[in-house]
Design a protein around this motif. Structure first.
Motif, mmCIF file in Angstrom:
data_model
loop_
_atom_site.group_PDB
_atom_site.id
_atom_site.type_symbol
_atom_site.label_atom_id
_atom_site.label_comp_id
_atom_site.label_asym_id
_atom_site.label_seq_id
_atom_site.Cartn_x
_atom_site.Cartn_y
_atom_site.Cartn_z
ATOM 1 N N HIS A 36 1.847 33.688 4.876
ATOM 2 C CA HIS A 36 0.487 34.160 5.147
ATOM 3 C C HIS A 36 -0.219 34.573 3.861
ATOM 4 O O HIS A 36 -1.430 34.403 3.736
ATOM 5 C CB HIS A 36 0.540 35.335 6.125
ATOM 6 C CG HIS A 36 -0.785 35.708 6.687
ATOM 7 N ND1 HIS A 36 -1.451 34.940 7.618
ATOM 8 C CD2 HIS A 36 -1.599 36.774 6.445
ATOM 9 C CE1 HIS A 36 -2.597 35.501 7.931
ATOM 10 N NE2 HIS A 36 -2.718 36.625 7.219
ATOM 11 N N GLY B 274 2.838 40.284 13.358
ATOM 12 C CA GLY B 274 2.439 38.880 13.347
ATOM 13 C C GLY B 274 2.140 38.357 14.741
ATOM 14 O O GLY B 274 2.055 39.116 15.714
ATOM 15 N N ASP C 281 3.590 32.484 8.859
ATOM 16 C CA ASP C 281 2.852 31.827 9.936
ATOM 17 C C ASP C 281 3.509 30.490 10.284
ATOM 18 O O ASP C 281 4.248 29.917 9.478
ATOM 19 C CB ASP C 281 1.403 31.531 9.505
ATOM 20 C CG ASP C 281 0.618 32.774 9.143
ATOM 21 O OD1 ASP C 281 0.830 33.811 9.793
ATOM 22 O OD2 ASP C 281 -0.194 32.696 8.202
ATOM 23 N N GLN D 20 -0.333 33.453 0.498
ATOM 24 C CA GLN D 20 0.119 32.284 -0.249
ATOM 25 C C GLN D 20 0.249 32.518 -1.743
ATOM 26 O O GLN D 20 0.979 31.802 -2.430
ATOM 27 C CB GLN D 20 -0.821 31.103 0.004
ATOM 28 C CG GLN D 20 -2.262 31.344 -0.431
ATOM 29 C CD GLN D 20 -3.259 31.045 0.671
ATOM 30 O OE1 GLN D 20 -3.045 31.413 1.826
ATOM 31 N NE2 GLN D 20 -4.337 30.357 0.328
ATOM 32 N N LYS E 42 3.643 35.017 15.816
ATOM 33 C CA LYS E 42 4.425 33.791 16.000
ATOM 34 C C LYS E 42 5.237 33.782 17.291
ATOM 35 O O LYS E 42 5.550 32.709 17.807
ATOM 36 C CB LYS E 42 5.402 33.611 14.825
ATOM 37 C CG LYS E 42 4.744 33.342 13.498
ATOM 38 C CD LYS E 42 5.772 32.988 12.435
ATOM 39 C CE LYS E 42 6.810 34.049 12.201
ATOM 40 N NZ LYS E 42 6.200 35.363 11.812
ATOM 41 N N SER F 84 4.576 28.572 6.963
ATOM 42 C CA SER F 84 3.906 28.809 5.685
ATOM 43 C C SER F 84 3.758 30.312 5.501
ATOM 44 O O SER F 84 3.734 31.069 6.477
ATOM 45 C CB SER F 84 2.533 28.126 5.646
ATOM 46 O OG SER F 84 1.689 28.663 6.654
ATOM 47 N N ASP G 265 -5.577 40.476 9.426
ATOM 48 C CA ASP G 265 -6.661 39.856 8.668
ATOM 49 C C ASP G 265 -7.983 40.581 8.872
ATOM 50 O O ASP G 265 -8.797 40.685 7.944
ATOM 51 C CB ASP G 265 -6.807 38.383 9.065
ATOM 52 C CG ASP G 265 -5.693 37.526 8.475
ATOM 53 O OD1 ASP G 265 -5.054 37.972 7.502
ATOM 54 O OD2 ASP G 265 -5.454 36.415 8.986
ATOM 55 N N ASN H 208 3.411 44.467 6.870
ATOM 56 C CA ASN H 208 2.325 43.614 7.387
ATOM 57 C C ASN H 208 2.321 43.455 8.904
ATOM 58 O O ASN H 208 1.656 42.570 9.438
ATOM 59 C CB ASN H 208 2.363 42.238 6.705
ATOM 60 C CG ASN H 208 3.694 41.535 6.864
ATOM 61 O OD1 ASN H 208 4.233 41.419 7.958
ATOM 62 N ND2 ASN H 208 4.255 41.063 5.745
ATOM 63 N N GLY I 60 4.054 39.626 10.104
ATOM 64 C CA GLY I 60 2.762 39.082 9.720
ATOM 65 C C GLY I 60 2.775 38.324 8.414
ATOM 66 O O GLY I 60 1.749 37.739 8.028
ATOM 67 N N SER J 120 -6.331 37.417 2.769
ATOM 68 C CA SER J 120 -4.879 37.314 2.560
ATOM 69 C C SER J 120 -4.543 36.623 1.237
ATOM 70 O O SER J 120 -3.528 36.949 0.603
ATOM 71 C CB SER J 120 -4.232 36.572 3.725
ATOM 72 O OG SER J 120 -4.767 35.257 3.850
#
Length: 282
Positions: free
Chosen positions: A125, A62, A113, A127, A64, A123, A82, A59, A110, A92
């Motif tokens: 990404h 990211g 998040d 879910q 962050k 959390s 995304d 993925n 990724g 996602s």
């Protein structure tokens, strides 16, 4: 079954580090460097759509990390995780399985998040997804050696376990997915996993960091990042001979230009046959 290329952007890494003992005069023919000796690399992921399953392989990096981190890696390009999912018709939250070849930051960043504006909480990404690793690599990443420590970032890894969504591939059992087998390799890092996908009458192998680009096909072209370069040499050599003999399609995660390639045997060893986009075979 449908396959979708998910481009998450480009970043840069030192050319010498990416090609190990091979001199710049040789590797720059396929991967030209900028004035700082940095080469551009893709972070190209693959989405497998099969009935109710949406399996994303890796993925990207990211968003962050702080400005200092990104100043070292020059994240650039118009693509995003995304944005590419949306272009393929997905969100996602649709992903059922997040398959991680390994836990270096450019392959798994990724997936986690920050929770809103709180930089102390995280959390996932994806879910609704199971996140897949294997116990040997997970333990390796959580107790990193000094050589790899900078590639295993706790904020990319620990929230997965804390979420309860972490699943482990058991190499002693049949693969957990019907769509692909798993090749385990140890040269780059402990128990990196390469999906070997059955697509119609073809075999597509997601190469991750066993073969980052077409420029890495000749055997001595082994990354300085690899923890066990002589093992990489053996793993890559054996695999490329098998790929040439069986006409495997190699999906290239990091090649900045080429999505896929095939290889062939020559008098000089296994070499590039042809490079092409995944859409040409779909």
């Amino acid at each position: 079954m449908n396959l979708h290329v998910i481009n998450t952007g480009f970043f840069k890494l030192d050319g010498g580090a990416m090609f190990g003992v091979v001199p710049k005069s040789l590797w720059q023919r396929t991967n030209p460097a900028d004035e700082k000796n940095m080469c551009t690399w893709a972070m190209r992921c693959l989405l497998i759509e099969d009935g109710d399953q949406l399996i994303l392989i890796d993925n990207g990096i990211g968003n962050k990390q702080d400005a200092k981190f990104f100043s070292h890696h020059y994240l650039h390009g118009d693509d995003s995780l995304d944005g590419s999912l949306k272009s393929a018709g997905f969100h996602s939250s649709d992903i059922s399985d997040m398959f991680l070849t390994h836990l270096h930051f450019d392959h798994c960043g990724g997936g986690v998040d920050y929770a809103g504006n709180n930089r102390d909480k995280f959390s996932l990404h994806f879910q609704n997804a199971n996140y897949w690793s294997n116990k040997a690599h997970w333990n390796w990443a959580n107790e990193p050696n000094a050589r790899e420590k900078a590639s295993f970032l706790k904020e990319n890894i620990l929230p997965i376990q804390e979420s309860g969504q972490l699943k482990f591939v058991d190499f002693k059992q049949p693969p957990p997915f019907d769509q692909f087998d798993i090749i385990s390799v140890d040269g780059h890092t402990e128990k990196q996993m390469l999906p070997k996908i059955r697509y119609k009458d073809k075999t597509i192998v997601f190469m991750a960091d066993l073969l980052p680009s077409v420029g890495h096909i000749p055997l001595p072209y082994v990354m300085g990042y690899d923890t066990r370069p002589l093992i990489t040499l053996k793993e890559k050599g054996d695999f490329l001979e098998e790929a040439a003999d069986n006409n495997y399609i190699l999906f290239l995660e990091h090649d900045p230009v080429n999505e896929c390639c095939t290889v062939k045997r020559t008098e000089k060893g296994v070499r590039l046959d042809r490079a092409f986009s995944l859409s040409e075979i779909l």
